[in-house]
Design an enzyme around this catalytic site. Structure first.
Site, PDB file in Angstrom:
ATOM      1  N   TYR A 150       0.843  -1.210   0.000  1.00  9.60           N
ATOM      2  CA  TYR A 150       0.000   0.000   0.000  1.00  9.60           C
ATOM      3  C   TYR A 150       0.872   1.252   0.000  1.00  9.60           C
ATOM      4  O   TYR A 150       0.631   2.203  -0.736  1.00  9.60           O
ATOM      5  CB  TYR A 150      -0.914   0.003   1.236  1.00  9.60           C
ATOM      6  CG  TYR A 150      -1.932   1.113   1.193  1.00  9.60           C
ATOM      7  CD1 TYR A 150      -3.225   0.878   0.730  1.00  9.60           C
ATOM      8  CD2 TYR A 150      -1.600   2.406   1.605  1.00  9.60           C
ATOM      9  CE1 TYR A 150      -4.160   1.899   0.669  1.00  9.60           C
ATOM     10  CE2 TYR A 150      -2.536   3.436   1.548  1.00  9.60           C
ATOM     11  CZ  TYR A 150      -3.816   3.178   1.075  1.00  9.60           C
ATOM     12  OH  TYR A 150      -4.735   4.194   1.013  1.00  9.60           O
TER      13      TYR A 150
ATOM     14  N   PHE B 111      -7.176  19.303 -25.232  1.00 11.39           N
ATOM     15  CA  PHE B 111      -7.923  18.076 -25.515  1.00 11.39           C
ATOM     16  C   PHE B 111      -9.259  18.181 -24.785  1.00 11.39           C
ATOM     17  O   PHE B 111      -9.402  18.952 -23.853  1.00 11.39           O
ATOM     18  CB  PHE B 111      -7.133  16.845 -25.058  1.00 11.39           C
ATOM     19  CG  PHE B 111      -7.868  15.575 -25.366  1.00 11.39           C
ATOM     20  CD1 PHE B 111      -8.096  15.204 -26.682  1.00 11.39           C
ATOM     21  CD2 PHE B 111      -8.370  14.772 -24.355  1.00 11.39           C
ATOM     22  CE1 PHE B 111      -8.822  14.058 -26.977  1.00 11.39           C
ATOM     23  CE2 PHE B 111      -9.093  13.620 -24.652  1.00 11.39           C
ATOM     24  CZ  PHE B 111      -9.312  13.258 -25.957  1.00 11.39           C
ATOM     25  N   ASP B 112     -10.252  17.381 -25.204  1.00 12.90           N
ATOM     26  CA  ASP B 112     -11.616  17.585 -24.679  1.00 12.90           C
ATOM     27  C   ASP B 112     -11.726  17.432 -23.158  1.00 12.90           C
ATOM     28  O   ASP B 112     -12.368  18.243 -22.500  1.00 12.90           O
ATOM     29  CB  ASP B 112     -12.655  16.718 -25.415  1.00 12.90           C
ATOM     30  CG  ASP B 112     -12.359  15.233 -25.370  1.00 12.90           C
ATOM     31  OD1 ASP B 112     -11.294  14.857 -24.881  1.00 12.90           O
ATOM     32  OD2 ASP B 112     -13.207  14.442 -25.836  1.00 12.90           O
TER      33      ASP B 112
ATOM     34  N   ASP C  78       0.994  19.198 -21.377  1.00  9.51           N
ATOM     35  CA  ASP C  78       0.082  18.052 -21.443  1.00  9.51           C
ATOM     36  C   ASP C  78       0.836  17.018 -22.277  1.00  9.51           C
ATOM     37  O   ASP C  78       0.933  17.122 -23.494  1.00  9.51           O
ATOM     38  CB  ASP C  78      -1.241  18.480 -22.086  1.00  9.51           C
ATOM     39  CG  ASP C  78      -2.221  17.320 -22.174  1.00  9.51           C
ATOM     40  OD1 ASP C  78      -1.817  16.159 -21.970  1.00  9.51           O
ATOM     41  OD2 ASP C  78      -3.408  17.581 -22.460  1.00  9.51           O
TER      42      ASP C  78
ATOM     43  N   ALA D 244       0.891  13.659 -23.032  1.00 11.84           N
ATOM     44  CA  ALA D 244       0.467  12.315 -23.446  1.00 11.84           C
ATOM     45  C   ALA D 244       1.363  11.713 -24.530  1.00 11.84           C
ATOM     46  O   ALA D 244       1.699  10.538 -24.486  1.00 11.84           O
ATOM     47  CB  ALA D 244      -0.975  12.365 -23.934  1.00 11.84           C
TER      48      ALA D 244
ATOM     49  N   LYS E 117      -0.809   6.473 -23.592  1.00 14.36           N
ATOM     50  CA  LYS E 117      -0.407   6.658 -24.988  1.00 14.36           C
ATOM     51  C   LYS E 117       1.057   6.250 -25.173  1.00 14.36           C
ATOM     52  O   LYS E 117       1.368   5.075 -25.307  1.00 14.36           O
ATOM     53  CB  LYS E 117      -0.620   8.121 -25.403  1.00 14.36           C
ATOM     54  CG  LYS E 117      -2.062   8.469 -25.692  1.00 14.36           C
ATOM     55  CD  LYS E 117      -2.822   8.911 -24.489  1.00 14.36           C
ATOM     56  CE  LYS E 117      -4.174   9.492 -24.841  1.00 14.36           C
ATOM     57  NZ  LYS E 117      -5.003   9.683 -23.651  1.00 14.36           N
TER      58      LYS E 117
ATOM     59  N   HIS F 143     -20.073  13.785 -26.494  1.00 13.38           N
ATOM     60  CA  HIS F 143     -19.862  12.827 -27.589  1.00 13.38           C
ATOM     61  C   HIS F 143     -19.707  11.394 -27.096  1.00 13.38           C
ATOM     62  O   HIS F 143     -19.920  10.455 -27.840  1.00 13.38           O
ATOM     63  CB  HIS F 143     -18.661  13.242 -28.434  1.00 13.38           C
ATOM     64  CG  HIS F 143     -17.382  13.380 -27.678  1.00 13.38           C
ATOM     65  ND1 HIS F 143     -17.183  14.363 -26.735  1.00 13.38           N
ATOM     66  CD2 HIS F 143     -16.252  12.650 -27.708  1.00 13.38           C
ATOM     67  CE1 HIS F 143     -15.974  14.239 -26.228  1.00 13.38           C
ATOM     68  NE2 HIS F 143     -15.388  13.208 -26.793  1.00 13.38           N
TER      69      HIS F 143
HETATM   70  N1  F0G Z   1      -4.523  15.065 -22.834  1.00 14.57           N
HETATM   71  C1  F0G Z   1      -4.465  14.622 -24.104  1.00 14.57           C
HETATM   72  C2  F0G Z   1      -3.645  15.377 -25.101  1.00 14.57           C
HETATM   73  C3  F0G Z   1      -5.162  13.480 -24.480  1.00 14.57           C
HETATM   74  O1  F0G Z   1      -5.083  13.058 -25.733  1.00 14.57           O
HETATM   75  C4  F0G Z   1      -5.924  12.795 -23.510  1.00 14.57           C
HETATM   76  C5  F0G Z   1      -6.676  11.610 -23.852  1.00 14.57           C
HETATM   77  C6  F0G Z   1      -5.945  13.293 -22.195  1.00 14.57           C
HETATM   78  C7  F0G Z   1      -5.235  14.432 -21.896  1.00 14.57           C
HETATM   79  C8  F0G Z   1      -6.738  12.619 -21.098  1.00 14.57           C
HETATM   80  O2  F0G Z   1      -6.135  11.439 -20.732  1.00 14.57           O
HETATM   81  O3  F0G Z   1      -7.791   9.645 -21.292  1.00 14.57           O
HETATM   82  O4  F0G Z   1      -5.860   9.220 -19.775  1.00 14.57           O
HETATM   83  O5  F0G Z   1      -7.742  10.622 -19.023  1.00 14.57           O
HETATM   84  N2  F0G Z   1      -6.903  11.261 -25.029  1.00 14.57           N
HETATM   85  C9  F0G Z   1      -7.576  10.063 -25.485  1.00 14.57           C
HETATM   86  C10 F0G Z   1      -7.767  10.144 -26.962  1.00 14.57           C
HETATM   87  C11 F0G Z   1      -8.781   9.667 -24.723  1.00 14.57           C
HETATM   88  O6  F0G Z   1      -8.524   9.303 -27.485  1.00 14.57           O
HETATM   89  O7  F0G Z   1      -7.159  10.973 -27.621  1.00 14.57           O
HETATM   90  P1  F0G Z   1      -6.927  10.172 -20.178  1.00 14.57           P
END
Ligand code: F0G
Length: 460
Positions: free
Chosen positions: A73, A125-126, A216, A218, A259, A451
């Site tokens: 833990y 990102f969304d 950010d 990813a 990713k 979406h």
């Molecule tokens: N930032 C970026 C640039 C992303 O592409 C994503 C996720 C996130 C943050 C959020 O990360 O999903 O681990 O919570 N992108 C995915 C996509 C979902 O399909 O592009 P997460």
């Protein structure tokens, strides 16, 4: 001239069977799914390009790491291994695991912004945009102009428009800007890379005004590969050194580790040296994610993540990875199908607006093309356009996206050249009957991130 496929720098040790439904079955399945790709069952999809997130194939070293995961833990050895890898690669003192990217956003953003404030990004990102808005702040995109024209081939279409950034800071007032976010690669603009020079200039502006810069992160490795390929002076610099230099300009990062770290679940927060922020971040991590030495993950996840951080930087792998995108893009060039060019790092973003000019943004051309691809060949893609962008949080009116893309997000180390050929063939077949394709309307939507859950119906 056709683009040669870069052979896989691995061989396959374990397989997962996939099956193809008939066209009639697919027409029925997508109607039952209310024309929302997220409602389809994975088993009804032949080639799944919904996302490159968490859909990657782990290596034998990562699977061996799964068996070695320490499930303590507190103070798990897998946690210390992950922290050491993060410190080594990014050069930051504080590395915090969390369960995925949006968890990192949830933990951090409320510490940095709130109602009446703004956050500026090359493109949010969304989920990142949604987390900015959840704090009460507002999200502003500030990408370079060339990103908005899919046909302009520029090397770094993911860049921040630094002139606009500075004028936005002055327009809104320094104290109104909570955070600047640099998304690498710029997912929503088509997986487009950001140059080292652009990160440096953005950091200079942030420093001048005393605003924090967050990466950010990813797709940090794919971005570094593009810097090596395209930016002057980096051809002989290792991917790892490029990553370290780039992160050196920022104050912190949030990362979806699903990713470029080639795992199925995970996220990271990195803070360079702000001790006060680290203390606050730890408290919120414990509140939302669990104790700091596991952050919502199992010990086995931490272990495979630590290994994946390095595997994602391997140059033979990145050459093959980006090579897959270039191969698919090459086939689309031959067929005269437009996409965000040059091709980005994690997928091909087909220009649905160009392919389906008869469908206006409020009838969602990117979504219409995604539905056709499923019907045509069992391929699941998604809309990155007005359908995904949703409504203005204040006026509730449909926003008009700069882009109407259908994204072919390619999972890492999963699909082969013949799968890529099926993708190209399906698009070519759709192009031939494109003038008969109609748009869609929303029949139900939830208040945020619609979406994922909305129901749609074809417009007759
Ligand atoms: N930032 C970026 C640039 C992303 O592409 C994503 C996720 C996130 C943050 C959020 O990360 O999903 O681990 O919570 N992108 C995915 C996509 C979902 O399909 O592009 P997460």
């Amino acid at each position: 001239m056709s683009v040669k496929y870069v052979p896989e720098p691995f061989r396959i040790k374990m397989v997962e069977t996939i099956k193809m439904l008939t066209r009639e079955e697919r027409i029925q399945k997508i109607a039952e799914a209310k024309y929302n790709m997220f409602n389809l069952k994975g088993e009804d999809v032949y080639i799944d390009l919904l996302t490159d997130s968490g859909t990657n194939a782990m290596s034998q070293e990562q699977w061996a790491g799964v068996m070695r995961g320490d499930e303590a833990y507190a103070g798990s050895s897998s946690y210390f291994k992950l922290v050491a890898a993060g410190q080594d690669i990014f050069g930051y003192e504080y590395i915090q695991p969390v369960h995925q990217g949006r968890a990192a956003e949830k933990v951090m953003f409320e510490l940095l912004m709130g109602k009446g404030q703004y956050s500026i990004s090359n493109t949010f990102f969304d989920t990142t945009r949604a987390h900015v808005e959840a704090t009460g702040a507002r999200a502003i995109d500030c990408v370079v102009a060339e990103a908005k024209d899919p046909s302009i081939r520029a090397p770094f279409k993911g860049n921040m428009d630094v002139v606009k950034l500075e004028s936005l800071i002055n327009e809104y007032g320094v104290d109104k800007i909570g955070l600047v976010v640099m998304t690498i690669t710029n997912n929503s603009a088509g997986g487009q890379p950001v140059s080292m020079e652009n990160v440096r200039k953005t950091a200079e502006i942030c420093k001048k005004y005393g605003i924090k810069l967050c990466i950010d992160a990813a797709r940090y490795a794919e971005n570094a590969f593009f810097v090596k390929q395209r930016e002057e002076g980096y051809a002989d610099v290792s991917i790892k050194d490029i990553v370290k230099e780039m992160f050196g300009f920022a104050d912190m990062f949030t990362m979806s580790a699903k990713k470029d770290t080639i795992v199925n679940m995970g996220g990271l927060i990195g803070i360079k040296d702000d001790k006060e922020l680290v203390t606050l971040c730890k408290a919120r991590t414990i509140l939302f994610e669990g104790f700091i030495s596991y952050g919502g993950l199992s010990g086995r996840d931490l272990e495979s993540l630590a290994i994946g951080l390095y595997e994602g930087l391997n140059e033979d792998y990145l050459k093959y990875r980006i090579g897959q995108m270039e191969y698919l893009a090459g086939r689309l060039d031959e067929a005269g199908i437009a996409y965000q060019a040059p091709v980005g790092g994690h997928g091909v973003f087909v220009d649905a607006k160009a392919l389906l000019p008869q469908i206006p943004y409020y009838e969602f051309p990117g979504q219409a093309l995604a539905i056709e691809l499923y019907i045509e060949a069992g391929i699941r893609t998604c809309d990155i356009g007005s359908y995904m962008l949703g409504n203005d949080p204040d006026t509730l009116e449909q926003l008009h996206s700069e882009f109407e893309f259908t994204r072919f997000a390619i999972p890492r180390r999963v699909y082969t050249q013949s799968h890529i050929d099926i993708m190209a063939d399906a698009l070519i077949a759709i192009k031939e009957r494109s003038s008969s394709i109609k748009g869609y309307k929303i029949t139900w939507e939830p208040p945020v991130l619609r979406h994922f859950q909305a129901s749609l119906a074809p417009i007759e």
